[in-house]
Design an enzyme around this catalytic site. Sequence first.
Site, PDB file in Angstrom:
ATOM      1  N   GLU A   1       0.924  -1.182  -0.015  1.00 50.29           N
ATOM      2  CA  GLU A   1      -0.052   0.119  -0.012  1.00 50.29           C
ATOM      3  C   GLU A   1       1.001   1.256   0.123  1.00 50.29           C
ATOM      4  O   GLU A   1       2.061   1.330   0.244  1.00 50.29           O
ATOM      5  CB  GLU A   1      -0.836   0.176   1.123  1.00 50.29           C
ATOM      6  CG  GLU A   1      -1.819  -1.275   1.334  1.00 50.29           C
ATOM      7  CD  GLU A   1      -2.702  -1.296   2.289  1.00 50.29           C
ATOM      8  OE1 GLU A   1      -2.660  -0.012   3.284  1.00 50.29           O
ATOM      9  OE2 GLU A   1      -3.883  -1.920   2.412  1.00 50.29           O
ATOM     10  N   PRO A   2       0.323   2.512  -0.175  1.00 46.25           N
ATOM     11  CA  PRO A   2       1.074   3.771  -0.333  1.00 46.25           C
ATOM     12  C   PRO A   2       1.986   3.768   0.981  1.00 46.25           C
ATOM     13  O   PRO A   2       3.189   4.372   0.979  1.00 46.25           O
ATOM     14  CB  PRO A   2      -0.097   4.837  -0.530  1.00 46.25           C
ATOM     15  CG  PRO A   2      -1.202   3.918  -1.157  1.00 46.25           C
ATOM     16  CD  PRO A   2      -1.043   2.653  -0.510  1.00 46.25           C
TER      17      PRO A   2
ATOM     18  N   THR B   1       1.649  -5.396  -9.771  1.00 49.29           N
ATOM     19  CA  THR B   1       2.009  -6.067 -11.199  1.00 49.29           C
ATOM     20  C   THR B   1       0.869  -6.452 -11.769  1.00 49.29           C
ATOM     21  O   THR B   1       0.074  -7.359 -11.258  1.00 49.29           O
ATOM     22  CB  THR B   1       3.097  -7.012 -10.943  1.00 49.29           C
ATOM     23  OG1 THR B   1       4.128  -6.479 -10.207  1.00 49.29           O
ATOM     24  CG2 THR B   1       3.679  -7.347 -12.225  1.00 49.29           C
TER      25      THR B   1
ATOM     26  N   GLY C   1      30.514  -0.837 -24.451  1.00 45.52           N
ATOM     27  CA  GLY C   1      30.995   0.632 -24.727  1.00 45.52           C
ATOM     28  C   GLY C   1      29.861   1.658 -24.915  1.00 45.52           C
ATOM     29  O   GLY C   1      28.820   1.283 -24.358  1.00 45.52           O
ATOM     30  N   GLY C   2      30.197   2.419 -25.808  1.00 45.26           N
ATOM     31  CA  GLY C   2      29.127   3.516 -26.214  1.00 45.26           C
ATOM     32  C   GLY C   2      27.823   2.882 -26.687  1.00 45.26           C
ATOM     33  O   GLY C   2      26.813   3.341 -26.450  1.00 45.26           O
TER      34      GLY C   2
ATOM     35  N   GLU D   1       8.910  -7.775  -4.133  1.00 43.28           N
ATOM     36  CA  GLU D   1       8.747  -9.141  -3.282  1.00 43.28           C
ATOM     37  C   GLU D   1       9.742  -9.027  -2.166  1.00 43.28           C
ATOM     38  O   GLU D   1      10.296  -9.925  -1.744  1.00 43.28           O
ATOM     39  CB  GLU D   1       9.094 -10.330  -3.911  1.00 43.28           C
ATOM     40  CG  GLU D   1       7.789 -10.650  -5.036  1.00 43.28           C
ATOM     41  CD  GLU D   1       7.877 -11.866  -5.179  1.00 43.28           C
ATOM     42  OE1 GLU D   1       7.769 -12.812  -4.700  1.00 43.28           O
ATOM     43  OE2 GLU D   1       6.936 -12.215  -6.571  1.00 43.28           O
TER      44      GLU D   1
END
Length: 383
Positions: A131-132, A162, A344-345, A368
């Site tokens: 819950e919040p 979910t 890399g990039g 979880e």
Amino acid sequence: MGKDFDLYRLSEEHDMLRETVRALAEAKITPFAAAVDEEARFPREALDALVAADLHAVHVPESYGGAGADALATVIVIEEVARACGSSSLIPAVNKLGSLPVILSGSEELKQKYLGPLARGEAMFSYCLSEPDAGSDAAGMKTRAVRDGDSWVLNGVKRWITNAGESEYYTVMAVTDPEKRSKGISAFVVEKSDEGVSFGAPEKKLGIKGSPTREVYLDNVRIPADRMIGAEGTGFATAMKTLDHTRITIAAQALGIAQGALDYAKGYVKERKQFGKPIADFQGVQFMLADMAMKLEAARQLTYAAAAKSERVDGDLTFFGAAAKCFASDVAMEVTTDAVQLLGGYGYTRDYPVERMMRDAKITQIYEGTNQVQRIVMARNLP
């Protein structure tokens, strides 16, 4: 000394299952994984493919029309789907999470009513605990269920749910006796179509964007009394027992994401040339790959051992479930981050899948039970 070494070898059936799921995932899930992430849309193609192959909820017992897969087989399914697409792996994982309370504690009537449609792929099952203001401290929840004749009336808000909105069924934990804290919490099955059930907007997340995460609002939701899972006041115990088993499925998801990243990086370093030779020929790169593979294999062994304990319901399952989830998710974060580094990039761009895998891996350290909570659980349950 005995000569039974089968403990360390998967059965032929498990190996065949892996091949089947991997082939299905590569053909029907991988091609859509980037678009599912980019568009933050539910992986409908994955759901259809998994349902068609009866792989969407393999844990449902045969007596209710399911495949009756053991805990290790369920782990293998989730792992192989996650290797292709983290979001899609939450279909089999959350179907188990949502329905396991019914399997563990529900009446025969509830099992007959809800497990059949799940097994047939007619419905998905979500789990409403957080819950919040009640995350790690789930016992601090405020959602209430009040008895009214032959019904219970539920009011409250559940957060971080979910597949909310996609699932037909929801296991909801609610307070039935506020005086008793965790022993005053009961579990119920709520249906998406029940009057008073609604959903918040999908959260805008770092990863697993194809799996909707939404709030579930319960506004005077009246359900028949026989939709309570188990006896009144046993909901929290059922919720915790469920997590002992399902944390292993999150470990499996973490394994799959990490394996996908390692596989991609391994192929890339053989092709990419710098200083006149493939970068795979450089010892620094080789050591990175060796560490990634070693840690991933250690995580896999721990996860499979935990799955075997889940199947047997061993006394030390709580420790092993927490350990597998914690270790495998930490490894997944490390392996995916290293995979990005190896590219890399290019690794930092969305043209290549490893950045998605790195973003997807992060949540496995959080949901979880955060890995900090897993360490508390382990410390309280040292074998």
